[in-house]
Design an enzyme around this catalytic site. Structure first.
Site, short mmCIF file in Angstrom:
data_model
loop_
_atom_site.label_atom_id
_atom_site.label_comp_id
_atom_site.label_asym_id
_atom_site.label_seq_id
_atom_site.Cartn_x
_atom_site.Cartn_y
_atom_site.Cartn_z
N ASP A 191 0.87 -1.18 0.00
CA ASP A 191 0.00 0.00 0.00
C ASP A 191 0.90 1.23 0.00
O ASP A 191 1.50 1.57 1.02
CB ASP A 191 -0.91 -0.03 1.23
N CYS A 361 -8.64 6.32 9.96
CA CYS A 361 -8.88 5.00 9.35
C CYS A 361 -7.78 4.02 9.74
O CYS A 361 -7.36 3.18 8.93
CB CYS A 361 -8.99 5.11 7.83
#
Length: 406
Positions: A191, A361
């Site tokens: 990511d 998040c």
């Protein structure tokens, strides 16, 4: 630095924008390229034979070439998605689900964004696989050695981790772990949503099977992301979303549909793609290239060192993440002993300072630090030391005003 490249800062000269980890501001070349498409040749791609459509197709596929050059890969290995989140979901559903067996492990870290946790969690739940969330080290960093031990045990079906934390700013040195995973036959996903704007991403040097990032965090538009996948994987994967343009044709034989999938990368780009956004993303990457990786790296290093200096000693605050500037990006998350991050962010907003507050998040990461929320200050190429000083001054004032123990 480079503030004059950003129209929003020219129009709002008193704005101190410190929320680049959420989304970066857009420089003039990105805005101009996007608007130029919308004004001059706003046609759909791949099917039209008239000049506007051919020009749009050339610009869209040219954007793919630009992204491929950015990652040093072949253009057919670049899939345009809605964002990095969609790219991770695509890999989870199209690559891993068909091959995942009951009892196998999916390994992630406790530092991951929810987008790199929840798709794997659902997949594990639905297949009776096991999701392993590796805790941080005692000093709050990714535990790469523990991940390497899991990778070597022969039961891991996937390793997925961040290149840079969106909370602590930790820059993760993944090369050795990726090599170990490759040797063990474990597929890997990186990511790079936070890293892409700050560090070179040469996939010839990073032996990962997949990598994702979002356009809006590299100074491009929202609504577009990039999934890189090794050709051998993408070729073997079934399409995830079905519709127009990802098939060359559909036959009906004996009442049954028989679709013929498009070649790479088309079979993973169903429907009308984000044409304007891809063109804007290409403009952003070209603009970054013109600035140069050396200049960008030096700017990041100066901001990181200065940020550590001004935020580390703020009374009542804990600064999360590595204390050595070479180990992190200019992302600074702070937790106050008694004041909620939303109250701090609201106070800074009144001073014209834009920051982020909450879980970011990444709730499991904050829980590792014994916190439920943090205020985050994150930098872009337009950030300067004066901006960081303003944030530190405002946080000090907020603490003096809002902390009942002061």
């Amino acid at each position: 630095m480079f503030k004059n490249h950003f129209p929003i800062l020219n129009h709002q000269s008193d704005l101190v924008y410190l929320d680049s980890a959420a989304t970066a501001l857009k420089p003039k070349p990105v805005i101009e390229a996007t608007v130029n498409y919308l004004q001059e040749y706003s046609a759909n791609i791949h099917r039209g034979l008239y000049p506007l459509a051919e020009r749009a197709t050339a610009a869209y596929e040219g954007a793919r070439l630009t992204v491929a050059y950015f990652l040093q890969v072949a253009p057919e290995e670049i899939i345009f998605t809605k964002n990095a989140t969609e790219g991770i979901n695509l890999v989870a559903e199209s690559f891993l689900r068909p091959r995942l067996k009951s009892g196998q492990k999916i390994v992630v870290s406790a530092a991951e964004h929810h987008s790199n946790l929840l798709p794997w969690w659902r997949l594990a739940q639905e297949t009776d696989a096991e999701l392993i969330t590796v805790p941080l080290t005692v000093d709050g960093r990714l535990n790469l050695s523990a991940m390497a031990e899991f990778v070597a045990d022969g039961s891991v079906a996937m390793l997925s981790l961040t290149l840079a934390s969106n909370v602590t700013g930790e820059l993760v040195l993944v090369s050795e772990l990726l090599q170990a995973a490759k040797a063990a036959g474990v597929p890997t996903l990186l990511d790079a949503a936070q890293a892409a704007a700050h560090v070179p991403l040469d996939m010839a040097q990073l032996p990962a099977d997949f990598l994702v990032f979002s356009g809006h965090k590299v100074y491009g538009p929202t609504g577009i992301g990039v999934l890189f996948g090794r050709r051998e994987h993408l070729s073997a994967m079934p399409p995830w979303q079905l519709g127009g343009d990802m098939v060359t044709t559909v036959h009906i034989k004996s009442g049954q549909l028989q679709p013929v999938w498009s070649d790479l990368p088309g079979k993973f780009e169903a429907g009308t793609p984000p044409i304007a956004e891809a063109i804007g993303l290409a403009a952003a990457l070209t603009w970054m290239k013109e600035i140069g990786t050396v200049v960008l790296a030096r700017h990041d290093a100066e901001l990181t060192e200065h940020g550590l200096n001004v935020f580390s000693g703020l009374p009542g605050f804990q600064l999360l993440g590595p204390t050595n500037p070479v180990d992190r990006l200019p992302i600074f998350s702070l937790v106050h002993e008694r004041i909620h991050s939303h109250d701090l962010a609201s106070f800074l907003a009144e001073q014209g300072i834009a920051v982020r507050a909450g879980q970011h998040c990444a709730a499991p990461l904050l829980q590792q630090f014994g916190a439920s929320s943090a205020i985050r200050i994150s930098c872009g190429v337009y950030t300067d030391k004066i901006d960081l000083d303003a944030a530190a001054k405002a946080l000090t004032a907020a603490s003096q005003l809002l902390d009942p123990h002061v």
